[in-house]
Design an enzyme around this catalytic site. Structure first.
Site, mmCIF file in Angstrom:
data_model
loop_
_atom_site.group_PDB
_atom_site.id
_atom_site.type_symbol
_atom_site.label_atom_id
_atom_site.label_comp_id
_atom_site.label_asym_id
_atom_site.label_seq_id
_atom_site.Cartn_x
_atom_site.Cartn_y
_atom_site.Cartn_z
ATOM 1 N N HIS A 1 0.843 -1.200 0.000
ATOM 2 C CA HIS A 1 0.000 0.000 0.000
ATOM 3 C C HIS A 1 0.871 1.240 0.000
ATOM 4 O O HIS A 1 2.050 1.203 0.381
ATOM 5 C CB HIS A 1 -0.954 0.005 1.204
ATOM 6 C CG HIS A 1 -0.282 0.371 2.506
ATOM 7 N ND1 HIS A 1 -0.186 1.662 2.965
ATOM 8 C CD2 HIS A 1 0.325 -0.398 3.447
ATOM 9 C CE1 HIS A 1 0.441 1.681 4.129
ATOM 10 N NE2 HIS A 1 0.774 0.435 4.438
ATOM 11 N N CYS A 2 0.296 2.339 -0.468
ATOM 12 C CA CYS A 2 0.971 3.636 -0.396
ATOM 13 C C CYS A 2 0.120 4.526 0.509
ATOM 14 O O CYS A 2 -0.636 4.021 1.339
ATOM 15 C CB CYS A 2 1.147 4.229 -1.787
ATOM 16 S SG CYS A 2 -0.373 4.362 -2.736
ATOM 17 N N ALA A 3 0.191 5.831 0.354
ATOM 18 C CA ALA A 3 -0.510 6.732 1.266
ATOM 19 C C ALA A 3 -2.024 6.653 1.128
ATOM 20 O O ALA A 3 -2.756 6.879 2.097
ATOM 21 C CB ALA A 3 -0.044 8.164 1.039
ATOM 22 N N ARG B 1 -3.631 4.194 -1.457
ATOM 23 C CA ARG B 1 -4.130 3.075 -2.264
ATOM 24 C C ARG B 1 -3.597 1.730 -1.804
ATOM 25 O O ARG B 1 -2.455 1.618 -1.356
ATOM 26 C CB ARG B 1 -3.738 3.290 -3.730
ATOM 27 C CG ARG B 1 -4.515 4.344 -4.441
ATOM 28 C CD ARG B 1 -3.787 4.811 -5.690
ATOM 29 N NE ARG B 1 -2.635 5.634 -5.355
ATOM 30 C CZ ARG B 1 -1.637 5.887 -6.188
ATOM 31 N NH1 ARG B 1 -1.653 5.369 -7.401
ATOM 32 N NH2 ARG B 1 -0.630 6.651 -5.825
ATOM 33 N N ASP C 1 1.496 10.559 -4.070
ATOM 34 C CA ASP C 1 2.079 10.102 -2.818
ATOM 35 C C ASP C 1 3.404 9.370 -3.026
ATOM 36 O O ASP C 1 4.114 9.070 -2.063
ATOM 37 C CB ASP C 1 1.097 9.190 -2.068
ATOM 38 C CG ASP C 1 0.538 8.096 -2.952
ATOM 39 O OD1 ASP C 1 -0.436 8.371 -3.656
ATOM 40 O OD2 ASP C 1 1.102 6.981 -2.949
#
Length: 653
Positions: free
Chosen positions: A27-29, A31, A645
């Site tokens: 995951h990112c910030a 998604r 992000d």
């Protein structure tokens, strides 16, 4: 009501085909990034309705679910708990997405990744070699000067030490130590070994080793232990100048071995044990295993070529196969055939076959250079084609044609056609070592030779123009904002708008000021009008930055221009949204109006299609502001860096 993170994760898993359908997850910030094994098992409609999922899109082999800042990490933790998977990074996900590609695509990508960084060196050397050789033929006296010797040395260096350059680049691709790889490459062109280009010359062999047998001596590491006719551990004492595949295989093996040793050798002795073991074992494998295999290939190619070239169909076959021997580094051996022809009949009928094959690769590479829209590819393809026209085909083959394969095959077809003509007309040369345009200096019939070049180059050029299309890294579809387009109707519309797409922002007098900056690059304003912060876009999802940071534009004209050089990654079925991928993996969404998906394309005209390469300022879309307002929708053009992000330094305005 607070989001039930576990329920959200469970519903996501249920609608992507279960745990067994997930290759990797990170995951990112904002998604959740998933690599799916079989996209056919995804229930996209159900996913979009999962409580907590605010949108979804596919990019570069990843399924990305938009969940939001501060929430995605909690859903991700529950996702790991539900699936039993371990945490991964975004790089892990990217690697897993790449691994999902077919083996042949991964192999071709590896070849491209190795050769793209070294293209400047081989393109420059190829062009210079062609020019120097041509000057030496036009002015024979120049070939005796110090200037010729100096220029010849400069031009030949990259090819004389090509295995070293390839080894360093391959180590970067395969994750090995570049300095150890350089040592392996240097071994393959060591001055204590006979130059690989001379392995078929008895005179060169006798002179180098001080013998009279005309046979290359061997090192028999295990004595005379034989299996059949093969002496185990026997190393023929010649180098691999001009070879490509052997050094790539050697460095691939070296990289795997080095990584294995780092995992199993205790840290306190790693520095001493790993390098020496890696180099020794790789060297042994390279010269004992790879060497004999390719030496055998050389012999088969030479004997087969000598027999085939006597017949029209055989010449045609060799004209097609010749580029493959360039890939394997075997083509320099053909000088033996040419020398034999000159000594026996006084005419080198092999030269027209080789020239047809080389000029066909020129035609295919030139077609790519003319047809492609990618500026970087064009700057490689055009000079590489010029080098091939002068008889030096490595830049064209490794930098362009073999990398994309279809132009390479078209070149093989063109080479076959030209070689057949050469065999039928019986033209030949009075020397060897030059092909292409410099071949006019040695050919016995310039008129027929011209026709041969036109046939081979023309067939390859025409086939490449007709069959080749710029490839895309991956199709991207943005649901909840833009869905993948396609179909015959779209193709017809794109063709109809092709002339309009030539219009540019500059021609319209519109200055594209930079509106978004990051370490990924600068993004220009795509449409004329007043720029507003993304937080003021009249839509809560866009304004919250859920789809990424960016801007809104209150348009004064119904036109969208490309905000940077890039590739069209998605075009909505309803024509109101376009996705563009730029350098450094920038992922930009241009969404015209709010809720305009409900207009079903009325009032919108897209001028590009998925996979198109576009330049900054190129017109991408036309839209009717009045129709958008009449339909009751805000006309704000939304411009969002959907992967903002990924960058720490995004600035707006």
């Amino acid at each position: 009501m607070a989001l039930d993170y576990r329920k959200c994760a469970q519903e996501i898993v249920a609608n992507i085909g279960g745990r067994e359908n997930v290759a990797q997850a990170a995951h990112c910030a904002t998604r959740l990034r998933l690599v799916i094994k079989d996209n056919g098992k995804i229930n996209k409609a159900a996913l979009e309705n999962v409580d907590g999922v605010k949108g979804m899109f596919e990019n570069n082999g990843q399924l990305q679910l938009i969940i939001g800042t501060g929430t995605v990490n909690k859903v991700y933790d529950e996702f790991l708990s539900v699936t039993g998977m371990s945490a991964a990074t975004k790089d892990d996900v990217k690697a897993a997405a790449a691994a999902q590609q077919p083996a042949w695509k991964r192999a071709l990508k590896s070849v491209g990744d190795v050769f793209v960084p070294i293209l400047p060196a081989i393109v420059a050397s190829g062009l210079m070699m062609g020019v120097v050789e041509a000057l030496g033929k036009v002015w024979p006296s120049f070939a005796e000067t110090d200037w010729y010797g100096f220029l010849d040395m400069v031009a030949n260096t990259a090819f004389a030490f090509l295995p070293v350059i390839v080894a360093v680049s391959a180590a970067r691709v395969f994750g090995g130590n570049v300095f150890l790889a350089a040592v392996i490459g240097l071994m393959m062109v060591h001055t204590g070994l006979l130059n690989g280009w001379n392995v078929g010359s008895e005179e060169a062999i006798n002179s180098f080793f001080g013998i009279t047998s005309g046979k290359i001596p061997t090192w028999n590491l295990f004595g005379n232990w034989q299996i059949g006719s093969y002496t185990v551990g026997s190393i023929a004492r010649h180098g691999y100048q001009g070879h490509v595949i052997p050094v790539m295989i050697a460095v691939f093996f070296m990289s795997k071995l080095e990584k294995w040793l780092h995992k199993h050798v205790p840290e306190m002795i790693d520095l001493f044990v790993v390098p020496i073991t890696t180099v020794f074992v790789t060297a042994l494998f390279t010269f004992v295993v790879i060497g004999p295999i390719f030496a055998g290939l050389e012999n088969y190619v030479l004997q087969g070529a000598k027999w085939l070239v006597q017949f029209g169909p055989g010449a045609m076959l060799m004209g097609a196969l010749y580029p493959l021997t360039v890939v394997m580094g075997l083509h320099h051996m053909y000088n033996v055939i040419e020398a034999g022809m000159l000594s026996s009949v006084g005419l080198n009928t092999w030269m027209p076959i080789a020239s047809a094959a080389n000029f066909a690769q020129f035609g295919a590479c030139l077609a790519v250079g003319i047809k492609c829209r990618n500026a970087k590819l064009k700057t490689v393809a055009i000079p590489s084609s010029m080098s091939a026209a002068l008889g030096i085909t490595e830049p064209a083959i490794f930098g362009v044609n073999f990398r994309f394969m279809k132009p390479f095959i078209c070149g093989m077809v063109g080479g076959a056609a030209g070689a057949l003509f050469g065999a039928i007309t019986k033209i030949g040369a009075t020397a060897y070592g030059v092909t292409g345009i410099p071949g006019y200096l040695t050919i016995d019939n310039a008129g027929l030779y011209t026709i041969l070049l036109l046939i081979s180059g023309g067939v390859a050029f025409g086939l490449t123009m007709f069959t080749w299309k710029e490839e895309t890294p991956a199709d991207t579809s943005v649901t909840a904002a833009a869905n993948a387009a396609g179909g015959a109707a779209k193709a017809v519309e794109t063709a109809a708008g092709a002339a309009k797409s030539a219009a540019t922002a500059e021609a319209a007098g519109f200055e594209q000021k930079t509106v978004i900056k990051s370490s990924g690059g600068e993004i220009g304003q795509p449409t004329p009008g007043k720029v507003i912060p993304y937080t003021e876009i009249p839509d809560p999802t866009f304004a919250a930055g859920t789809l990424g940071e960016g801007i809104g534009v209150e348009p004064t004209e119904g036109v969208v221009y490309a905000p940077y050089d890039g590739e069209i990654s998605s075009v909505a079925d309803s024509k109101h949204a376009i996705g563009i991928t730029g350098e450094n993996d920038q992922e930009l969404l241009i969404h015209v109006g709010v809720d305009t998906v409900e207009m079903n394309g009325d009032g919108f005209n897209t001028l590009v299609a998925e996979g198109d390469q576009v330049k900054k300022g190129q017109k991408l879309m036309e839209f009717d502001i009045a129709k958008i307002k009449a339909a009751g929708h805000p006309d704000t053009v939304v411009v969002l860096l959907t992967n903002s992000d990924d960058y720490e330094d995004v600035t707006i305005g």
